[in-house]
Scaffold this motif. Structure first.
Motif, mmCIF file in Angstrom:
data_model
loop_
_atom_site.group_PDB
_atom_site.id
_atom_site.type_symbol
_atom_site.label_atom_id
_atom_site.label_comp_id
_atom_site.label_asym_id
_atom_site.label_seq_id
_atom_site.Cartn_x
_atom_site.Cartn_y
_atom_site.Cartn_z
ATOM 1 N N VAL A 1 0.843 -1.204 0.000
ATOM 2 C CA VAL A 1 0.000 0.000 0.000
ATOM 3 C C VAL A 1 0.876 1.252 0.000
ATOM 4 O O VAL A 1 0.675 2.182 -0.803
ATOM 5 C CB VAL A 1 -0.939 0.005 1.229
ATOM 6 N N GLN A 2 1.870 1.271 0.889
ATOM 7 C CA GLN A 2 2.739 2.451 0.995
ATOM 8 C C GLN A 2 3.607 2.627 -0.251
ATOM 9 O O GLN A 2 3.778 3.742 -0.752
ATOM 10 C CB GLN A 2 3.625 2.312 2.224
ATOM 11 N N GLY B 1 -2.179 4.913 3.785
ATOM 12 C CA GLY B 1 -2.214 5.643 2.513
ATOM 13 C C GLY B 1 -3.188 5.133 1.482
ATOM 14 O O GLY B 1 -3.299 5.726 0.399
ATOM 15 N N ALA B 2 -3.904 4.040 1.753
ATOM 16 C CA ALA B 2 -4.900 3.576 0.794
ATOM 17 C C ALA B 2 -5.990 4.634 0.614
ATOM 18 O O ALA B 2 -6.371 5.319 1.561
ATOM 19 C CB ALA B 2 -5.520 2.263 1.258
ATOM 20 N N ASP B 3 -6.487 4.773 -0.607
ATOM 21 C CA ASP B 3 -7.550 5.738 -0.877
ATOM 22 C C ASP B 3 -8.907 5.216 -0.449
ATOM 23 O O ASP B 3 -9.802 6.000 -0.090
ATOM 24 C CB ASP B 3 -7.572 6.069 -2.371
ATOM 25 N N GLU C 1 4.094 5.591 -3.049
ATOM 26 C CA GLU C 1 5.435 6.140 -3.265
ATOM 27 C C GLU C 1 5.823 6.065 -4.743
ATOM 28 O O GLU C 1 6.506 6.947 -5.265
ATOM 29 C CB GLU C 1 6.442 5.353 -2.416
ATOM 30 N N PHE C 2 5.363 5.014 -5.431
ATOM 31 C CA PHE C 2 5.721 4.811 -6.832
ATOM 32 C C PHE C 2 4.764 5.487 -7.809
ATOM 33 O O PHE C 2 4.866 5.289 -9.011
ATOM 34 C CB PHE C 2 5.786 3.307 -7.140
ATOM 35 N N ARG D 1 10.010 7.447 5.609
ATOM 36 C CA ARG D 1 9.092 7.476 4.468
ATOM 37 C C ARG D 1 8.330 6.167 4.321
ATOM 38 O O ARG D 1 7.281 6.120 3.658
ATOM 39 C CB ARG D 1 9.876 7.755 3.186
ATOM 40 N N LEU D 2 8.848 5.095 4.887
ATOM 41 C CA LEU D 2 8.211 3.783 4.830
ATOM 42 C C LEU D 2 8.072 3.285 6.262
ATOM 43 O O LEU D 2 9.031 3.353 7.042
ATOM 44 C CB LEU D 2 9.066 2.824 3.997
#
Length: 320
Positions: A147-148, A175-177, A152-153, A284-285
Motif C-alpha cells: 500500500v505504501q 495511505g490507501a484511498d 510512493e511509486f 518514508r516507509l
C-alpha cells in the motif's frame, strides 16, 4: 542451542523445540547470533510441505533472521531455512547491514515481505504513474508495505481489501484511498466492489495472494492491459483455470512471482533492499510490526497467522 525442528509434516503441532548442535559456517557464510527471527505465511506451507519447493526432513524452518555476526555487524539476512533458532548460518551475499534507527522487526519486515512488495509493483506489475492498484490482505506484512510503496511509486488510486474494520482502518492510515471488505464467498460481488471502489472503472493492477474466488474476481475486475500478479495461495483453494482467450479478449495479463527467483540476479536483491532500508530509516516507509512471540510459542504464531488474527510482521524471540 535451542531451535524449532520438524520431523514430520503437518500443522502447527509438528513444530517442536529441541537442542541442536550449533551450525558451522562454510566459505562465504556468516554465523549470526539471532536476536529475532521472522515468521512468514510461506512458513505455514513449508511445515505441511505444500510450498513451491518441496522440503526434506528433519528441518528447522525460518527464512529470515536479524542479529550480530562474530565481528559485531548487525545484519538482516535471508536463510536457506534454519532461522527458528538461537544461531543461524547465512550466505554473506544475502546479509545486509541494518542502519541505525531501524528496529529488528522493521528489518525483518523488509527482507522478504518488503522485497516482495517492491518487486510485485516494480518488476512484475511494472507500475506506471497514475495507475490504480488493488492490494489484497492490505494489513498483512506484504500488503501493508505494498500500500505504501504503491503510493510512493505514483499510483493514482490504491484500493485495499481486508477482513476486518480494524485492518481496513490500518490500510487507510497507511495511505490507501479506499478500503473494502474482501468476501471470498461472493466472487461476483467482490468484482463489483473493486470496480465501484475505482470510481466505476476496472482496475489496472491487482496484487493477489489468496487464490480461489478472490483470484477469479480480481481477474474479472481487470481493465484492458491490466496485470494481476499472483504471489500466494493463502486460502489453499486454487483459482479456476485461466485460458488464453480470457487474456487475449481484454489484453489482460496474469503474472506469477516468487522472491527466490530474484536471489543472485544483478540488481534484484541488494539494491532494492538498500532502498527499502533507507526509506525506513528516513521515515518514508513504515513497516508494521505485528505480534512478537517467544521461540517456545512458535506454534501459536502459526495458528494466529493461519486464522488471520494478525497484522504486519510476526517475529520470534530466540531467548523466549
Amino acid at each position: 542451542m535451542r531451535a524449532i525442528q520438524i520431523t514430520e509434516f503437518g500443522g502447527p503441532e509438528v513444530l517442536r523445540q529441541v537442542e541442536l548442535p550449533e551450525p558451522v559456517p562454510g566459505p562465504g557464510q556468516l554465523l549470526v547470533e539471532v536476536s529475532s527471527a521472522g515468521v512468514n505465511y510461506a512458513d505455514t506451507h513449508l511445515v505441511e510441505n505444500s510450498y513451491l519447493s518441496k522440503a526434506t526432513l528433519p528441518l528447522v524452518p525460518g527464512a529470515e533472521v536479524v542479529g550480530r555476526t562474530a565481528g559485531g555487524r548487525r545484519v538482516v539476512a535471508l536463510t536457506d531455512n534454519g532461522g527458528y533458532a538461537e544461531r543461524a548460518v547465512v550466505e554473506e551475499y544475502l546479509a545486509h547491514d541494518v542502519p541505525e534507527g531501524v528496529t529488528d522487526g522493521q528489518a525483518l519486515a523488509l527482507v522478504v515481505q518488503g522485497l516482495t512488495a517492491w518487486h510485485l509493483l516494480r518488476t512484475s506489475a511494472r507500475i506506471a504513474e497514475g495507475e490504480s492498484v488493488v492490494v489484497h490482505a492490505a494489513a498483512g506484512g506484504t500488503g501493508s508495505l505494498a500500500v505504501q510503496l504503491a503510493k510512493e511509486f505514483g499510483a493514482g488510486r490504491v484500493i485495499a481489501t481486508a477482513s476486518s474494520k480494524e485492518k481496513r482502518d490500518l490500510a487507510l492510515e497507511l495511505g490507501a484511498d479506499v478500503a473494502i471488505e474482501a468476501d471470498a464467498t461472493d466472487a461476483a460481488g467482490l468484482k463489483e466492489r473493486l470496480v465501484e471502489a475505482n470510481g466505476g472503472r476496472k482496475v489496472d493492477i491487482v496484487l493477489e495472494m489468496t487464490g480461489g474466488p478472490v483470484f477469479d474476481a480480481s481477474l474479472a475486475a481487470l481493465a484492458p492491459f491490466g496485470r494481476l500478479v499472483t504471489y500466494g495461495l493463502a486460502s489453499r483453494v486454487p483459482p479456476a483455470p485461466v485460458h488464453a482467450a480470457q487474456l487475449m479478449g481484454r489484453s489482460r495479463a496474469v503474472v506469477g512471482f516468487w522472491l527466490m527467483h530474484c536471489l543472485g540476479r544483478p540488481g534484484m536483491y541488494r539494491e532494492p533492499m538498500a532502498e527499502l532500508l533507507a526509506m525506513t530509516a528516513e521515515g518514508r516507509l513504515k513497516p508494521q510490526e505485528g505480534g512478537g512471540y517467544p521461540l517456545s510459542e512458535v506454534a501459536r504464531a502459526h495458528e494466529d497467522l493461519r486464522a488471520r488474527r494478525t497484522y504486519g510482521k510476526l517475529t520470534l524471540d530466540p531467548a523466549g
